[in-house]
Design an enzyme around this catalytic site. Structure first.
Site, PDB file in Angstrom:
ATOM      1  N   LYS A 265     -15.646   3.140   5.289  1.00 46.63           N
ATOM      2  CA  LYS A 265     -14.400   2.659   5.903  1.00 46.63           C
ATOM      3  C   LYS A 265     -14.227   3.272   7.289  1.00 46.63           C
ATOM      4  O   LYS A 265     -14.649   4.400   7.549  1.00 46.63           O
ATOM      5  CB  LYS A 265     -13.218   3.041   5.000  1.00 46.63           C
ATOM      6  CG  LYS A 265     -11.919   2.315   5.283  1.00 46.63           C
ATOM      7  CD  LYS A 265     -10.933   2.598   4.151  1.00 46.63           C
ATOM      8  CE  LYS A 265      -9.648   1.789   4.344  1.00 46.63           C
ATOM      9  NZ  LYS A 265      -8.758   2.418   5.318  1.00 46.63           N
TER      10      LYS A 265
ATOM     11  N   GLU B 149       0.848  -1.191   0.000  1.00 45.61           N
ATOM     12  CA  GLU B 149       0.000   0.000   0.000  1.00 45.61           C
ATOM     13  C   GLU B 149       0.885   1.242   0.000  1.00 45.61           C
ATOM     14  O   GLU B 149       1.829   1.339   0.774  1.00 45.61           O
ATOM     15  CB  GLU B 149      -0.904   0.053   1.243  1.00 45.61           C
ATOM     16  CG  GLU B 149      -1.907  -1.070   1.379  1.00 45.61           C
ATOM     17  CD  GLU B 149      -2.726  -0.964   2.672  1.00 45.61           C
ATOM     18  OE1 GLU B 149      -2.860   0.157   3.201  1.00 45.61           O
ATOM     19  OE2 GLU B 149      -3.212  -2.004   3.147  1.00 45.61           O
TER      20      GLU B 149
ATOM     21  N   GLU C  99      -9.268   8.582   5.921  1.00 43.85           N
ATOM     22  CA  GLU C  99      -9.287   7.163   5.555  1.00 43.85           C
ATOM     23  C   GLU C  99     -10.292   6.833   4.456  1.00 43.85           C
ATOM     24  O   GLU C  99     -10.136   5.843   3.746  1.00 43.85           O
ATOM     25  CB  GLU C  99      -9.575   6.301   6.788  1.00 43.85           C
ATOM     26  CG  GLU C  99      -8.368   6.039   7.652  1.00 43.85           C
ATOM     27  CD  GLU C  99      -7.280   5.256   6.922  1.00 43.85           C
ATOM     28  OE1 GLU C  99      -7.598   4.241   6.282  1.00 43.85           O
ATOM     29  OE2 GLU C  99      -6.119   5.674   6.976  1.00 43.85           O
TER      30      GLU C  99
ATOM     31  N   GLU D  41     -13.902   4.941  -0.259  1.00 43.79           N
ATOM     32  CA  GLU D  41     -14.795   4.048   0.490  1.00 43.79           C
ATOM     33  C   GLU D  41     -15.466   4.844   1.615  1.00 43.79           C
ATOM     34  O   GLU D  41     -14.828   5.156   2.619  1.00 43.79           O
ATOM     35  CB  GLU D  41     -14.012   2.885   1.087  1.00 43.79           C
ATOM     36  CG  GLU D  41     -13.256   2.044   0.073  1.00 43.79           C
ATOM     37  CD  GLU D  41     -12.331   1.052   0.748  1.00 43.79           C
ATOM     38  OE1 GLU D  41     -12.813   0.013   1.248  1.00 43.79           O
ATOM     39  OE2 GLU D  41     -11.108   1.334   0.801  1.00 43.79           O
TER      40      GLU D  41
END
Length: 498
Positions: free
Chosen positions: A323, A270, A331, A320
């Protein structure tokens, strides 16, 4: 006749160009993370096409999502499928649980759906300091049992085991990459895992986040976070570091070298930059960082201590909105693309290619829920209404320093009400906040800045669509083109022979 031959040749070449698109989608070779924590997700088929259109031929899933895996079948995309941390204890204590997991989530999708699964990622940042050792003792036994299960399934050579770890598992007492070593509290576990992975041909996977380094430390030299930064370089012996990614990666390489694993393969699991949720998480910074990252990938650029470029999985593909925001409001905004697959900012992907937006996305009607003109922020239910909306919807863009962080009280309420309204699929009762709200067909997004009042994806329209996989739809198109090519080639040869 010459004109006729010329037209045929032109059509033949055009068909060849179309066929080449069928055969070379994803040939650039990017890798990404596909997270599925969304209230209104794109269909898996649209996401797979989005990846293919933008040259992603490797993807990491955080869990064995059935829809995602089926859509990836015969797509030409290599898959790393993840196992969440909450499954580690059961997999560590029972090899039969590992066998059952592999059978259900690896063997079946490979044999029945043609999914090209290359790795199983056991856990996700299980040694993170903030977990206080919660998963430390279960991670290695879980890795061993999953490896045993893969061997039992006859997949030991085809599918390799890894475990994505956060960069906080290593450190440097000198503050320089050459001083890198593993944290003393997990030194033994790290050595055991690395030995085991090496014996079984599995790579190490590490997540590196320059954004988090900068966002957590007000004294961090901002320019050092970027690949084109002008910060003072860090000199480590004969090596000069101009960015934190290289320095961080080579700290890991030093740790491996000190412990006898100098040739251990490394995957960057990531790395990326969010676009909202804090002052440093914005479009400008994200575009700057990710353009530098993509440039490195295209050039196959390594680091000073590892000149061979590692596989780099960009985090993430799409935003998202469901999340966890425990690390921070940012995030939910790591995506290179917005939640609906639209483009946040341009990126040069090399070879004259740029980002391509998702195709076939259907939206709810263009209407918004906002604070009524007759309502007043002094109303006793004002604060509770906003709190209710943001409990069930994503209001991270209202965070200090975020894209909508400078709205006035009425703007805050309108944004919160609308996010709740959209999240609830524009239900009639979803724009009912104690008489404070009203529905409008005029877009309330501020004319200046990046604050946007969203319209959500229409899940109903997508659910009614065919669930044909991307590979199946492309197969039909390419097969037709090949038939046309065969016919045209035969005719062309006949004409030339005549």
């Amino acid at each position: 006749m010459a004109l006729f031959n010329q037209q045929y040749a032109t059509c033949f070449l055009l068909s060849l160009c179309i066929l080449s698109q069928c055969l070379t989608k994803g040939a650039i070779g990017f890798a990404c993370n596909w997270g599925t924590r969304s209230t209104h997700p794109l269909t898996p088929q649209i996401v797979v096409r989005l990846m293919k259109d933008n040259g992603f031929n490797k993807v990491k899933l955080f869990e064995a999502d059935p829809g995602a895996l089926k859509a990836l079948g015969r797509s030409g995309i290599q898959v790393m499928v993840g196992i969440p941390n909450d499954m580690l204890d059961s997999l560590a204590s029972n090899v039969n649980a590992a066998i059952a997991w592999v059978t259900q989530n690896v063997s079946t999708y490979i044999s029945k759906n043609g999914v090209d699964i290359r790795y199983v990622a056991v856990g996700n940042e299980a040694f993170l300091k903030t977990y206080n050792g919660r998963f430390v003792n279960a991670t290695f036994p879980a890795i061993q049992n999953i490896q045993a299960a893969l061997i039992k399934a006859g997949l030991g050579r085809q599918v390799k085991v890894t475990t994505p770890l956060n960069a906080d598992v290593y450190q440097s007492d000198s503050g320089l990459p050459s001083g890198g070593n593993f944290r003393p509290d997990i030194q033994d576990q790290m050595i055991n895992i690395i030995k085991f992975l090496r014996q079984n041909g599995g790579p190490l996977t590490f997540n590196i986040y320059p954004f988090l380094s900068m966002d957590a430390d007000p004294n961090f030299p901002k320019e050092f976070a970027f690949f084109d930064g002008s910060a003072s370089p860090v000199v480590d012996g004969s090596i000069t570091y101009t960015n934190v990614f290289d320095a961080n990666f080579d700290t890991l390489v030093s740790a491996l070298e000190k412990n006898g694993f100098s040739s251990m393969p490394i995957i960057v699991g990531e790395v990326g930059w969010p676009t909202d949720g804090s002052a440093n998480a914005n479009i400008k910074n994200a575009q700057r960082f990710n353009q530098g990252l993509f440039d490195r990938i295209v050039k196959k650029q390594g680091t000073p201590k590892r000149t061979t470029a590692p596989d780099i999985y960009v985090f993430g593909l799409i935003d998202e909105d469901a999340k966890s925001i425990e690390p921070g409001p940012f995030e939910r905004h790591w995506g290179v693309f917005n939640f609906d697959g639209s483009i946040k900012y341009p990126l040069n992907l090399g070879g004259g290619k740029s980002l391509v937006a998702a195709k076939g996305v259907k939206y709810l009607p263009k209407q918004w829920c906002v604070m009524s003109n007759q309502a007043n922020p002094t109303d006793p239910s004002f604060a509770d209404s906003i709190s209710k909306a943001c409990t069930y919807a994503d209001c991270t863009s209202l965070s200090p320093g975020a894209s909508c962080g400078n709205l006035d009280p009425r703007g805050n309420a309108s944004y919160a009400f609308n996010m709740y309204y959209q999240t609830m699929d524009q239900r009639k009762d979803a724009c009912n906040f104690n008489g404070l709200s009203a529905i409008t067909t005029i877009n309330p997004s501020p004319p200046q800045g990046s604050c946007k009042f969203e319209i959500m994806i229409d899940l109903g329209k997508h659910e009614n669509k065919s669930t044909t996989s991307f590979a199946e739809s492309m197969k039909g198109t390419c097969s037709m083109v090949m038939l046309v090519l065969s016919f045209m080639f035969t005719m062309l040869v006949s004409i030339i022979s005549a």
